[in-house]
Design a protein around this motif. Structure first.
Motif, PDB file in Angstrom:
ATOM      1  N   UNK A  41      -9.459 -42.687   7.624  1.00 54.54           N
ATOM      2  CA  UNK A  41     -10.611 -43.045   6.794  1.00 54.54           C
ATOM      3  C   UNK A  41     -11.869 -42.351   7.310  1.00 54.54           C
ATOM      4  N   UNK A  42     -12.797 -42.113   6.416  1.00 50.20           N
ATOM      5  CA  UNK A  42     -14.061 -41.463   6.769  1.00 50.20           C
ATOM      6  C   UNK A  42     -15.223 -42.391   6.427  1.00 50.20           C
ATOM      7  N   UNK A  43     -16.379 -42.118   7.023  1.00 52.55           N
ATOM      8  CA  UNK A  43     -17.589 -42.871   6.713  1.00 52.55           C
ATOM      9  C   UNK A  43     -17.999 -42.518   5.280  1.00 52.55           C
ATOM     10  N   UNK A  44     -17.834 -43.452   4.367  1.00 52.12           N
ATOM     11  CA  UNK A  44     -18.034 -43.193   2.941  1.00 52.12           C
ATOM     12  C   UNK A  44     -19.469 -42.784   2.609  1.00 52.12           C
ATOM     13  N   UNK A  45     -20.450 -43.413   3.243  1.00 50.95           N
ATOM     14  CA  UNK A  45     -21.847 -43.061   2.965  1.00 50.95           C
ATOM     15  C   UNK A  45     -22.153 -41.627   3.357  1.00 50.95           C
ATOM     16  N   UNK A  46     -21.643 -41.219   4.522  1.00 47.55           N
ATOM     17  CA  UNK A  46     -21.921 -39.861   4.994  1.00 47.55           C
ATOM     18  C   UNK A  46     -21.176 -38.820   4.165  1.00 47.55           C
ATOM     19  N   UNK A  47     -19.941 -39.118   3.760  1.00 45.48           N
ATOM     20  CA  UNK A  47     -19.177 -38.184   2.928  1.00 45.48           C
ATOM     21  C   UNK A  47     -19.850 -38.041   1.565  1.00 45.48           C
ATOM     22  N   UNK A  48     -20.259 -39.159   0.967  1.00 46.71           N
ATOM     23  CA  UNK A  48     -20.936 -39.096  -0.330  1.00 46.71           C
ATOM     24  C   UNK A  48     -22.240 -38.310  -0.227  1.00 46.71           C
TER      25      UNK A  48
ATOM     26  N   UNK B 177      -7.118 -42.347  -5.641  1.00 52.45           N
ATOM     27  CA  UNK B 177      -7.322 -42.414  -7.090  1.00 52.45           C
ATOM     28  C   UNK B 177      -7.721 -43.808  -7.563  1.00 52.45           C
ATOM     29  N   UNK B 178      -7.194 -44.842  -6.942  1.00 47.89           N
ATOM     30  CA  UNK B 178      -7.489 -46.190  -7.424  1.00 47.89           C
ATOM     31  C   UNK B 178      -8.767 -46.768  -6.824  1.00 47.89           C
ATOM     32  N   UNK B 179      -9.016 -46.531  -5.541  1.00 50.76           N
ATOM     33  CA  UNK B 179     -10.193 -47.140  -4.909  1.00 50.76           C
ATOM     34  C   UNK B 179     -11.385 -46.196  -4.798  1.00 50.76           C
ATOM     35  N   UNK B 180     -11.143 -44.879  -4.877  1.00 54.33           N
ATOM     36  CA  UNK B 180     -12.229 -43.916  -4.738  1.00 54.33           C
ATOM     37  C   UNK B 180     -12.633 -43.649  -3.295  1.00 54.33           C
ATOM     38  N   UNK B 181     -11.885 -44.161  -2.325  1.00 55.26           N
ATOM     39  CA  UNK B 181     -12.201 -44.002  -0.905  1.00 55.26           C
ATOM     40  C   UNK B 181     -11.820 -42.595  -0.453  1.00 55.26           C
ATOM     41  N   UNK B 182     -12.726 -41.956   0.294  1.00 49.91           N
ATOM     42  CA  UNK B 182     -12.490 -40.610   0.820  1.00 49.91           C
ATOM     43  C   UNK B 182     -11.815 -40.692   2.186  1.00 49.91           C
ATOM     44  N   UNK B 183     -10.827 -39.813   2.405  1.00 52.34           N
ATOM     45  CA  UNK B 183     -10.062 -39.781   3.650  1.00 52.34           C
ATOM     46  C   UNK B 183      -9.843 -38.337   4.073  1.00 52.34           C
ATOM     47  N   UNK B 184      -9.493 -38.178   5.360  1.00 51.76           N
ATOM     48  CA  UNK B 184      -9.086 -36.881   5.884  1.00 51.76           C
ATOM     49  C   UNK B 184      -7.580 -36.942   6.131  1.00 51.76           C
ATOM     50  N   UNK B 185      -6.853 -35.897   5.711  1.00 52.30           N
ATOM     51  CA  UNK B 185      -5.401 -35.867   5.910  1.00 52.30           C
ATOM     52  C   UNK B 185      -4.998 -34.626   6.700  1.00 52.30           C
ATOM     53  N   UNK B 186      -4.093 -34.843   7.634  1.00 51.43           N
ATOM     54  CA  UNK B 186      -3.481 -33.768   8.405  1.00 51.43           C
ATOM     55  C   UNK B 186      -1.992 -34.068   8.498  1.00 51.43           C
ATOM     56  N   UNK B 187      -1.177 -33.268   7.827  1.00 49.86           N
ATOM     57  CA  UNK B 187       0.284 -33.410   7.880  1.00 49.86           C
ATOM     58  C   UNK B 187       0.749 -34.832   7.623  1.00 49.86           C
ATOM     59  N   UNK B 188       0.176 -35.463   6.619  1.00 51.10           N
ATOM     60  CA  UNK B 188       0.598 -36.810   6.234  1.00 51.10           C
ATOM     61  C   UNK B 188      -0.121 -37.938   6.942  1.00 51.10           C
ATOM     62  N   UNK B 189      -0.905 -37.632   7.970  1.00 46.52           N
ATOM     63  CA  UNK B 189      -1.680 -38.659   8.671  1.00 46.52           C
ATOM     64  C   UNK B 189      -3.029 -38.777   7.978  1.00 46.52           C
ATOM     65  N   UNK B 190      -3.348 -39.973   7.520  1.00 44.17           N
ATOM     66  CA  UNK B 190      -4.584 -40.195   6.764  1.00 44.17           C
ATOM     67  C   UNK B 190      -5.562 -40.968   7.636  1.00 44.17           C
TER      68      UNK B 190
END
Length: 126
Positions: free
Chosen positions: A62-69, A47-60
């Motif tokens: 990071x994802x490639x932001x350009x590719x996700x966007x 919410x604060x940085x706008x960074x996209x992540x993948x989560x599985x059972x609490x494990x976060x």
């Protein structure tokens, strides 16, 4: 020509992110489900940085932001800081308490918080 399946990204919106992340994580907004290669998880946005992540059972992860966007159809310039007339990039040195205050004042954006604080001080100095 063979496609490298390890790096392929697929996003389902809204999908069922609760299959991968049961509880809400503080500070993250669920977007959908993301598959990167052979890994699948809940797609979250900080919410604060706008960074996209993948989560599985609490494990976060990071994802490639350009590719996700790109997969979401968001342009590369989206989320870029606004250009201020007469603005210039400056480095500032702040302690943790000042960073927290500026972040809170700026809604997660430290620079915006500093600008708001300076504006409030200039009004009260008149």
């Amino acid at each position: 020509m063979e496609v490298d399946r390890r790096s392929r990204i697929h996003i389902e919106q809204p999908g069922k992110p609760r299959l991968y992340q049961l509880d809400d994580l503080p500070g993250y907004l669920p977007i959908g489900v993301v598959s990167v290669g052979n890994r699948t998880g809940a797609l979250l946005r900080n919410k604060s940085s706008g960074v996209y992540c993948m989560a599985n059972s609490g494990v976060i992860r990071p994802l490639d932001q350009r590719r996700i966007k790109a997969a979401l159809g968001i342009g590369n310039g989206a989320g870029a800081p606004l250009k201020l007339e007469g603005g210039a990039r400056r480095n500032v040195y702040l302690d943790e308490a000042s960073i927290a205050i500026a972040s809170r004042l700026g809604g997660g954006n430290i620079s915006e918080g500093i600008r708001r604080a300076l504006k409030a001080c200039s009004k009260s100095a008149k």
